[in-house]
Design an enzyme around this catalytic site. Structure first.
Site, PDB file in Angstrom:
ATOM      1  N   TYR A  48       0.836  -1.193   0.000  1.00 56.03           N
ATOM      2  CA  TYR A  48       0.000   0.000   0.000  1.00 56.03           C
ATOM      3  C   TYR A  48       0.873   1.245   0.000  1.00 56.03           C
ATOM      4  O   TYR A  48       1.908   1.282   0.688  1.00 56.03           O
ATOM      5  CB  TYR A  48      -0.902   0.003   1.236  1.00 56.03           C
ATOM      6  CG  TYR A  48      -1.856   1.167   1.319  1.00 56.03           C
ATOM      7  CD1 TYR A  48      -2.894   1.300   0.411  1.00 56.03           C
ATOM      8  CD2 TYR A  48      -1.723   2.132   2.315  1.00 56.03           C
ATOM      9  CE1 TYR A  48      -3.778   2.377   0.482  1.00 56.03           C
ATOM     10  CE2 TYR A  48      -2.608   3.191   2.410  1.00 56.03           C
ATOM     11  CZ  TYR A  48      -3.633   3.311   1.489  1.00 56.03           C
ATOM     12  OH  TYR A  48      -4.494   4.373   1.565  1.00 56.03           O
ATOM     13  N   ASP A  62      -0.821  15.752   6.271  1.00 58.76           N
ATOM     14  CA  ASP A  62      -1.752  15.132   5.322  1.00 58.76           C
ATOM     15  C   ASP A  62      -3.014  15.975   5.206  1.00 58.76           C
ATOM     16  O   ASP A  62      -4.083  15.613   5.681  1.00 58.76           O
ATOM     17  CB  ASP A  62      -2.078  13.714   5.801  1.00 58.76           C
ATOM     18  CG  ASP A  62      -2.973  12.958   4.829  1.00 58.76           C
ATOM     19  OD1 ASP A  62      -2.991  13.323   3.637  1.00 58.76           O
ATOM     20  OD2 ASP A  62      -3.657  12.016   5.271  1.00 58.76           O
ATOM     21  N   ASP A  89      -3.218   5.360  -2.519  1.00 60.64           N
ATOM     22  CA  ASP A  89      -4.157   6.362  -2.017  1.00 60.64           C
ATOM     23  C   ASP A  89      -4.131   7.555  -2.966  1.00 60.64           C
ATOM     24  O   ASP A  89      -3.155   8.291  -3.036  1.00 60.64           O
ATOM     25  CB  ASP A  89      -3.713   6.769  -0.612  1.00 60.64           C
ATOM     26  CG  ASP A  89      -4.540   7.879   0.007  1.00 60.64           C
ATOM     27  OD1 ASP A  89      -5.496   8.346  -0.637  1.00 60.64           O
ATOM     28  OD2 ASP A  89      -4.216   8.281   1.141  1.00 60.64           O
ATOM     29  N   ASP A  91      -6.247  10.088  -2.799  1.00 65.73           N
ATOM     30  CA  ASP A  91      -6.951  11.200  -2.148  1.00 65.73           C
ATOM     31  C   ASP A  91      -8.310  11.453  -2.810  1.00 65.73           C
ATOM     32  O   ASP A  91      -9.068  10.529  -3.028  1.00 65.73           O
ATOM     33  CB  ASP A  91      -6.077  12.454  -2.150  1.00 65.73           C
ATOM     34  CG  ASP A  91      -4.953  12.391  -1.121  1.00 65.73           C
ATOM     35  OD1 ASP A  91      -4.998  11.493  -0.263  1.00 65.73           O
ATOM     36  OD2 ASP A  91      -4.030  13.217  -1.182  1.00 65.73           O
ATOM     37  N   HIS A 116      -7.631   4.191  -4.657  1.00 70.63           N
ATOM     38  CA  HIS A 116      -8.916   4.590  -4.100  1.00 70.63           C
ATOM     39  C   HIS A 116      -9.064   6.104  -4.140  1.00 70.63           C
ATOM     40  O   HIS A 116      -8.105   6.854  -3.987  1.00 70.63           O
ATOM     41  CB  HIS A 116      -9.149   4.036  -2.689  1.00 70.63           C
ATOM     42  CG  HIS A 116      -8.179   4.435  -1.638  1.00 70.63           C
ATOM     43  ND1 HIS A 116      -8.166   5.674  -1.052  1.00 70.63           N
ATOM     44  CD2 HIS A 116      -7.186   3.737  -1.024  1.00 70.63           C
ATOM     45  CE1 HIS A 116      -7.228   5.737  -0.135  1.00 70.63           C
ATOM     46  NE2 HIS A 116      -6.598   4.567  -0.109  1.00 70.63           N
ATOM     47  N   GLU A 118     -11.603   9.228  -2.683  1.00 69.14           N
ATOM     48  CA  GLU A 118     -12.494   9.459  -1.549  1.00 69.14           C
ATOM     49  C   GLU A 118     -13.507  10.565  -1.797  1.00 69.14           C
ATOM     50  O   GLU A 118     -13.411  11.310  -2.785  1.00 69.14           O
ATOM     51  CB  GLU A 118     -11.669   9.777  -0.306  1.00 69.14           C
ATOM     52  CG  GLU A 118     -10.899  11.073  -0.398  1.00 69.14           C
ATOM     53  CD  GLU A 118      -9.777  11.131   0.638  1.00 69.14           C
ATOM     54  OE1 GLU A 118      -9.761  12.115   1.395  1.00 69.14           O
ATOM     55  OE2 GLU A 118      -8.932  10.231   0.675  1.00 69.14           O
ATOM     56  N   CYS A 126      -6.576  14.080   6.925  1.00 71.53           N
ATOM     57  CA  CYS A 126      -6.416  12.706   7.384  1.00 71.53           C
ATOM     58  C   CYS A 126      -7.763  12.131   7.824  1.00 71.53           C
ATOM     59  O   CYS A 126      -8.533  12.786   8.526  1.00 71.53           O
ATOM     60  CB  CYS A 126      -5.414  12.654   8.540  1.00 71.53           C
ATOM     61  SG  CYS A 126      -5.265  11.017   9.295  1.00 71.53           S
ATOM     62  N   ARG A 161     -13.519   5.281  -1.519  1.00 73.25           N
ATOM     63  CA  ARG A 161     -13.411   5.482  -0.078  1.00 73.25           C
ATOM     64  C   ARG A 161     -14.466   6.496   0.338  1.00 73.25           C
ATOM     65  O   ARG A 161     -14.643   7.534  -0.306  1.00 73.25           O
ATOM     66  CB  ARG A 161     -12.013   6.001   0.279  1.00 73.25           C
ATOM     67  CG  ARG A 161     -11.913   6.500   1.716  1.00 73.25           C
ATOM     68  CD  ARG A 161     -10.510   6.933   2.064  1.00 73.25           C
ATOM     69  NE  ARG A 161     -10.527   8.024   3.027  1.00 73.25           N
ATOM     70  CZ  ARG A 161      -9.456   8.558   3.595  1.00 73.25           C
ATOM     71  NH1 ARG A 161      -8.252   8.084   3.289  1.00 73.25           N
ATOM     72  NH2 ARG A 161      -9.561   9.557   4.454  1.00 73.25           N
ATOM     73  N   GLU A 191     -13.944   4.501   5.729  1.00 75.59           N
ATOM     74  CA  GLU A 191     -12.918   5.019   6.633  1.00 75.59           C
ATOM     75  C   GLU A 191     -13.465   5.258   8.032  1.00 75.59           C
ATOM     76  O   GLU A 191     -14.623   5.635   8.223  1.00 75.59           O
ATOM     77  CB  GLU A 191     -12.347   6.327   6.071  1.00 75.59           C
ATOM     78  CG  GLU A 191     -11.275   6.990   6.925  1.00 75.59           C
ATOM     79  CD  GLU A 191     -10.029   6.136   7.124  1.00 75.59           C
ATOM     80  OE1 GLU A 191     -10.153   5.031   7.701  1.00 75.59           O
ATOM     81  OE2 GLU A 191      -8.935   6.580   6.734  1.00 75.59           O
ATOM     82  N   ASN A 213      -8.975  -0.254   7.381  1.00 75.13           N
ATOM     83  CA  ASN A 213      -7.767   0.533   7.626  1.00 75.13           C
ATOM     84  C   ASN A 213      -7.358   0.360   9.087  1.00 75.13           C
ATOM     85  O   ASN A 213      -7.994   0.910   9.983  1.00 75.13           O
ATOM     86  CB  ASN A 213      -8.028   2.004   7.323  1.00 75.13           C
ATOM     87  CG  ASN A 213      -6.819   2.891   7.582  1.00 75.13           C
ATOM     88  OD1 ASN A 213      -5.714   2.405   7.786  1.00 75.13           O
ATOM     89  ND2 ASN A 213      -7.036   4.195   7.580  1.00 75.13           N
TER      90      ASN A 213
END
Length: 306
Positions: A48, A62, A89, A91, A116, A118, A126, A161, A191, A213
């Site tokens: 990942y 983040d 990721d 974002d 992914h 989101e 984050c 996500r 998440e 996660n």
């Protein structure tokens, strides 16, 4: 030697096959390409690449400050160093629908097996911090539809996500996840689930793989792989764990160096030169170098005619 022996297409196809097996796949987060090699050597199922780790590696929080080129660059470096599938990721897709489409094709070119996107407001933060905001459902669905439409390899995994659980509750998260699947998402990353039974509810409500996660210091308890598998989870990531461990060790070592004037007491905790060379596959490089250095057309032709 050098890079992965498998093509990105082969890794994507293998990832899809493994996801269909009913096993729980474990994907530790790689903080650099060398750590990805270690993850593979230890027998894990995938690697990942966390947006939080990429940001931290650049000395940034983040909060949506990293760019597509920075994240794709690191993802590509990681993906080419391992035969394992790499999940990245992405974002919010670094923008809205057209940006998401470009993100997908850029990540595809980087060699990842999946990504992914989101539903947070852009710029994001984050997923385990308070005060997150999510976009409306129409915008979230547009992002996933753009991602699915943009991919050229049908085996590239497009995961949705959703961060809606923290603000609107589990029922809203399930409804959002179902809509994202209807829009074309191949898998769902809910998440900041707070209890194991929430993962079970999500898995039961969907007919696609669900990811958990297991990040330290977050909203979720650190459930074992066995418990997650029993709850119906298909994939689990440990996004920042190796970075946290490495930085913790580095912090303690620097304190030791300041206090003792040398790192003699820390040598036993270090990866040895032999272990590093084995991970880097030095013998294969030496064999290649010797073969090229000693190569001659005379010997080459003699070999071909015998």
């Amino acid at each position: 030697m050098l890079y992965s022996t498998l093509t990105p297409a082969a890794k994507r196809a293998a990832f899809r096959e493994r996801l269909g097996s009913g096993e729980l796949l474990q994907l530790p987060g790689a903080f650099n390409p060398l750590s990805a090699r270690l993850i593979e050597a230890k027998g894990f199922d995938g690697v990942y690449v966390s947006g939080a780790v990429v940001a931290a590696d650049l000395g940034l929080p983040d909060v949506g400050l990293t760019t597509l080129s920075e994240v794709a660059g690191r993802a590509g470096q990681v993906a080419r160093m391992t035969d394992l599938p790499t999940l990245v990721d992405a974002d919010t897709g670094f923008g809205e629908a057209m940006n998401v489409a470009r993100t997908v094709q850029t990540m595809e070119d980087a060699g990842v097996a999946g990504l992914h996107v989101e539903d947070q407001v852009n710029p994001k933060r984050c997923g385990h911090l308070d005060g997150k905001q999510v976009v409306d459902e129409a915008t979230a669905l547009q992002r996933i539809r753009a991602a699915v439409t943009a991919r050229r390899d049908e085996n590239l995994l497009i995961m949705a996500r959703t961060d809606i659980r923290a603000g609107a509750g589990l029922d809203a998260a399930v409804e959002r996840a179902q809509a994202l699947v209807d829009a074309g998402a191949d898998a769902v990353f809910p998440e900041a689930m707070q209890h194991l039974d929430e993962f079970e509810v999500m898995a039961d409500a969907l007919d696609v793989p669900v990811l958990a996660n297991m990040t330290e210091f977050g909203k979720s308890e650190l459930f074992t792989a066995a418990r997650l598998r029993d709850a119906g989870v298909a994939m689990v990531i440990y996004p920042v764990s190796l970075l946290r461990l490495a930085m913790g060790a580095a912090d303690r070592a620097l304190d030791t160096l300041r206090a003792e004037g040398s790192l003699t007491s820390q040598v036993e905790h270090m990866q040895t030169r032999a272990e590093l060379y084995e991970l880097l596959d030095y013998p294969a490089y030496n064999t290649f170098d010797t073969g090229v250095y000693d190569f001659s057309l005379v010997d080459h032709h003699r070999h071909r005619t015998t």
